[in-house]
Design an enzyme around this catalytic site. Structure first.
Site, PDB file in Angstrom:
ATOM      1  N   GLU A  55       0.807  -1.218   0.000  1.00  0.00           N
ATOM      2  CA  GLU A  55       0.000   0.000   0.000  1.00  0.00           C
ATOM      3  C   GLU A  55       0.844   1.274   0.000  1.00  0.00           C
ATOM      4  O   GLU A  55       1.851   1.379   0.689  1.00  0.00           O
ATOM      5  CB  GLU A  55      -0.925  -0.003   1.213  1.00  0.00           C
ATOM      6  CG  GLU A  55      -1.931   1.132   1.203  1.00  0.00           C
ATOM      7  CD  GLU A  55      -3.156   0.812   2.029  1.00  0.00           C
ATOM      8  OE1 GLU A  55      -4.116   0.265   1.457  1.00  0.00           O
ATOM      9  OE2 GLU A  55      -3.138   1.092   3.242  1.00  0.00           O
ATOM     10  N   LYS A  57       0.464   5.007   1.056  1.00  0.00           N
ATOM     11  CA  LYS A  57      -0.331   5.998   1.783  1.00  0.00           C
ATOM     12  C   LYS A  57       0.597   6.891   2.600  1.00  0.00           C
ATOM     13  O   LYS A  57       1.559   6.428   3.215  1.00  0.00           O
ATOM     14  CB  LYS A  57      -1.380   5.338   2.681  1.00  0.00           C
ATOM     15  CG  LYS A  57      -0.885   4.550   3.875  1.00  0.00           C
ATOM     16  CD  LYS A  57      -2.068   4.076   4.706  1.00  0.00           C
ATOM     17  CE  LYS A  57      -1.624   3.234   5.901  1.00  0.00           C
ATOM     18  NZ  LYS A  57      -2.769   2.782   6.698  1.00  0.00           N
ATOM     19  N   LYS A 117      -8.045   2.647  -3.161  1.00  0.00           N
ATOM     20  CA  LYS A 117      -8.535   2.489  -1.797  1.00  0.00           C
ATOM     21  C   LYS A 117      -9.100   3.822  -1.323  1.00  0.00           C
ATOM     22  O   LYS A 117      -8.367   4.796  -1.171  1.00  0.00           O
ATOM     23  CB  LYS A 117      -7.430   2.004  -0.863  1.00  0.00           C
ATOM     24  CG  LYS A 117      -7.968   1.510   0.483  1.00  0.00           C
ATOM     25  CD  LYS A 117      -6.865   0.901   1.315  1.00  0.00           C
ATOM     26  CE  LYS A 117      -7.432   0.365   2.631  1.00  0.00           C
ATOM     27  NZ  LYS A 117      -6.373  -0.062   3.545  1.00  0.00           N
ATOM     28  N   GLU A 166     -14.614  -5.386   1.777  1.00  0.00           N
ATOM     29  CA  GLU A 166     -13.981  -5.330   3.097  1.00  0.00           C
ATOM     30  C   GLU A 166     -14.992  -5.550   4.219  1.00  0.00           C
ATOM     31  O   GLU A 166     -16.053  -4.923   4.250  1.00  0.00           O
ATOM     32  CB  GLU A 166     -13.294  -3.978   3.290  1.00  0.00           C
ATOM     33  CG  GLU A 166     -12.550  -3.870   4.617  1.00  0.00           C
ATOM     34  CD  GLU A 166     -11.753  -2.587   4.728  1.00  0.00           C
ATOM     35  OE1 GLU A 166     -10.674  -2.517   4.110  1.00  0.00           O
ATOM     36  OE2 GLU A 166     -12.210  -1.667   5.435  1.00  0.00           O
ATOM     37  N   ASN A 187     -10.576  -6.726   7.626  1.00  0.00           N
ATOM     38  CA  ASN A 187      -9.828  -5.639   8.266  1.00  0.00           C
ATOM     39  C   ASN A 187      -9.765  -5.908   9.772  1.00  0.00           C
ATOM     40  O   ASN A 187     -10.801  -5.991  10.434  1.00  0.00           O
ATOM     41  CB  ASN A 187     -10.496  -4.288   7.991  1.00  0.00           C
ATOM     42  CG  ASN A 187      -9.563  -3.128   8.275  1.00  0.00           C
ATOM     43  OD1 ASN A 187      -8.780  -3.170   9.220  1.00  0.00           O
ATOM     44  ND2 ASN A 187      -9.643  -2.092   7.464  1.00  0.00           N
ATOM     45  N   GLU A 217      -6.055  -7.614   6.392  1.00  0.00           N
ATOM     46  CA  GLU A 217      -5.658  -6.207   6.310  1.00  0.00           C
ATOM     47  C   GLU A 217      -5.459  -5.618   7.708  1.00  0.00           C
ATOM     48  O   GLU A 217      -6.211  -5.937   8.621  1.00  0.00           O
ATOM     49  CB  GLU A 217      -6.750  -5.376   5.611  1.00  0.00           C
ATOM     50  CG  GLU A 217      -7.233  -5.920   4.288  1.00  0.00           C
ATOM     51  CD  GLU A 217      -8.457  -5.173   3.786  1.00  0.00           C
ATOM     52  OE1 GLU A 217      -9.014  -5.599   2.762  1.00  0.00           O
ATOM     53  OE2 GLU A 217      -8.861  -4.170   4.420  1.00  0.00           O
ATOM     54  N   SER A 218      -4.475  -4.757   7.840  1.00  0.00           N
ATOM     55  CA  SER A 218      -4.203  -3.966   9.050  1.00  0.00           C
ATOM     56  C   SER A 218      -3.506  -4.774  10.149  1.00  0.00           C
ATOM     57  O   SER A 218      -3.897  -5.904  10.448  1.00  0.00           O
ATOM     58  CB  SER A 218      -5.484  -3.345   9.635  1.00  0.00           C
ATOM     59  OG  SER A 218      -6.067  -2.441   8.726  1.00  0.00           O
TER      60      SER A 218
END
Length: 264
Positions: A55, A57, A117, A166, A187, A217-218
């Site tokens: 990712e 960001k 995203k 998600e 997530n 995710e995360s």
């Protein structure tokens, strides 16, 4: 936080709708050769490889600025050169310091599929994603009633884009089971307090049909976290923060993949 973000996003869409229409975005699309996001991740899964959606960001609401030295196209190139399966680009401006330009620049720089995203809640945003040549869009179940989720998915699929659905809990999971897309992102971040727990992926994965491809995710920080997840049947991950904080995001990705290979 989600309510605040969605309120801001609705106001942004209202402003956009004053100058743009779905038809105007559709009319901009030229020479779009879709890169199959779902197929790329499925191939990694079937070959028993670890698939990383790396990712791009600059910031997050909970952590603030993650990276001062930020050039999306350079980061994208580093990710591709160091075995990222796909790339995710944050395009939300207010809360994540992202931009549409970042996605366009990143995709022009690489040959692998790219995910937009963002908090997509309106058909106008789906058309906008198509116009910027996004290969896949994120649809957050918690942000969408089932009827709108299905509408946005149908629109994206009609354009040839993929959808990453998600979920955060069992309610979200029940909702996305009505969708056609086979990509389900779990997530691990709690939407109420932003805490992270990898057990969320382990718990929800147990009830997801094997025909779906699960992406955790995360909160994934190291090879130990990845081993916990792979031992429980998850081999695809969306990872950004730990890469963004390093001097070279590409080298950080390479190091993580190498340490995972050694632990296998």
């Amino acid at each position: 936080m989600l309510k605040e973000i969605l309120q801001s996003k609705r106001a942004q869409i209202e402003r956009l709708a004053k100058t743009r229409s779905i038809a105007s975005f559709e009319g901009e699309v030229e020479g779009f050769k879709h890169r199959n996001f779902s197929e790329k991740l499925t191939r990694s899964e079937q070959s028993n490889q670890i698939g990383v959606i790396a990712e791009i960001k600059k910031a997050s609401p909970s952590k603030g600025i993650l990276r001062e030295n930020f050039e999306a196209k350079n980061i994208a190139r580093l990710y591709e050169n160091n075995s990222a399966a796909c790339i995710s680009v944050l395009t939300d401006e207010k809360f994540f310091h992202g931009s549409i330009e970042n996605l366009i620049l990143a995709r022009q720089e690489v040959s692998i599929p790219v995910l937009r995203k963002d908090f997509i809640i309106d058909p106008l945003q789906v058309a906008e994603s198509y116009a910027m040549h996004a290969d896949c869009i994120l649809l957050i179940a918690a942000a969408l009633p089932i009827s709108l989720l299905l509408e946005l998915e149908s629109q994206a699929l009609s354009y040839g884009m993929d959808c990453l659905l998600e979920v955060h809990d069992e309610g979200d999971l029940e909702k996305v089971m009505s969708c056609k897309s086979n990509l389900i992102g779990i997530n691990n971040r709690n939407l109420e307090d932003f805490s992270v727990n990898l057990e969320t992926s382990l718990r929800l994965n147990k009830t997801i049909p094997k025909t779906k491809l699960v992406i955790s995710e995360s909160g994934i920080k190291n090879s130990k976290d990845i081993k916990l997840l792979t031992d429980n049947g998850i081999r695809t991950f969306l990872i950004g923060e730990i890469f963004m904080r390093q001097d070279c995001p590409g080298h950080a990705l390479k190091k993580l993949l190498s340490s995972c290979a050694e632990s296998d």
